[in-house]
Write an enzyme that holds these catalytic residues in place. Structure first.
Site, mmCIF file in Angstrom:
data_model
loop_
_atom_site.group_PDB
_atom_site.id
_atom_site.type_symbol
_atom_site.label_atom_id
_atom_site.label_comp_id
_atom_site.label_asym_id
_atom_site.label_seq_id
_atom_site.Cartn_x
_atom_site.Cartn_y
_atom_site.Cartn_z
ATOM 1 N N HIS A 105 -17.748 32.384 -2.193
ATOM 2 C CA HIS A 105 -17.724 32.494 -0.654
ATOM 3 C C HIS A 105 -16.836 31.366 -0.060
ATOM 4 O O HIS A 105 -16.966 30.271 -0.512
ATOM 5 C CB HIS A 105 -19.138 32.645 -0.044
ATOM 6 C CG HIS A 105 -19.893 31.306 -0.166
ATOM 7 N ND1 HIS A 105 -19.837 30.332 0.841
ATOM 8 C CD2 HIS A 105 -20.897 30.946 -0.953
ATOM 9 C CE1 HIS A 105 -20.659 29.335 0.347
ATOM 10 N NE2 HIS A 105 -21.326 29.663 -0.761
ATOM 11 N N HIS A 155 -3.080 28.909 -9.926
ATOM 12 C CA HIS A 155 -3.407 29.480 -10.944
ATOM 13 C C HIS A 155 -4.690 29.175 -11.301
ATOM 14 O O HIS A 155 -4.827 27.951 -11.681
ATOM 15 C CB HIS A 155 -2.160 29.310 -12.065
ATOM 16 C CG HIS A 155 -2.457 30.234 -13.405
ATOM 17 N ND1 HIS A 155 -1.545 30.501 -14.314
ATOM 18 C CD2 HIS A 155 -3.643 30.668 -13.895
ATOM 19 C CE1 HIS A 155 -1.942 31.148 -15.359
ATOM 20 N NE2 HIS A 155 -3.214 31.370 -15.004
#
Length: 203
Positions: A128, A137
């Protein structure tokens, strides 16, 4: 919808496979032919000339190269598309940037933000309120706890862990299997458990 894939290496195979599972019709691959003239049956072309596509995605693992190719294709008037594998779990109010790739088995939890042209690779988890920067990446199997911030162009190697509320600065690299317990400065290279700067890296 017809998709143009920019890149013809191993990561392109993963992106094409996921795009097809997500309902895209992959109509072209841009790159240099290697051992064979196609990727998963899609012919490799040197340019996008004559390829009728609705959108493109850059399927190149190297962050700087991917950023350059993304900018080049946007400047050419092409529309970037996010590709999200149907097995990915995407939480409520998650924002996914144009051109992002979310691979099989990825979990992105509530109120996270995934930057443009970024990669969330196989089986990683983003909890979250995380924010993933453009062209970043996140390697396979990596885990980001709540509220983590990754800057532009960050590379997290396979199996990294980042504890809650830590940040990794723009264009920093974190080596495979590292555990980030302190903020990582921009352009630094960290590795180990806990992650520490490598010799010669910014600290």
């Amino acid at each position: 919808m017809k998709l143009l894939v920019v890149g013809a290496g191993g990561h392109a195979k993963v992106v094409i496979d996921a795009a097809r599972d997500a309902g895209w019709d992959v109509v072209g691959v841009i790159g240099a032919p290697r051992e064979r003239p196609d990727v998963l049956g899609v012919p490799i072309s040197a340019t996008a000339d004559g390829i009728d596509a609705d959108a493109f995605i850059v399927a190149v693992g190297d962050n700087r190269q991917r950023a350059a190719l993304f900018a080049e294709n946007v400047a050419a008037g092409r529309t970037p598309a996010a590709v999200v594998h149907p097995s990915a779990i995407i939480g409520t109010d998650v924002t996914i940037g144009a051109g992002a790739f979310i691979a099989p088995g990825v979990i992105v939890n509530v109120d996270a933000t995934v930057g443009v042209n970024s990669i969330l690779n196989t089986g990683c988890s983003v909890d979250h309120d995380c924010a993933i920067g453009a062209h970043a990446h996140v390697g396979p199997g990596s885990a980001l706890c709540g509220g983590v911030r990754l800057g532009e162009g960050v590379l997290l190697g396979v199996g990294c862990s980042v504890i809650p509320l830590r940040s990794v600065g723009d264009w920093a690299t974190v080596g495979a299997g590292a555990t980030v317990v302190d903020d990582v400065p921009a352009s630094a290279t960290y590795a180990g458990v806990p992650a520490k700067p490598l010799h010669g890296s910014e600290s």
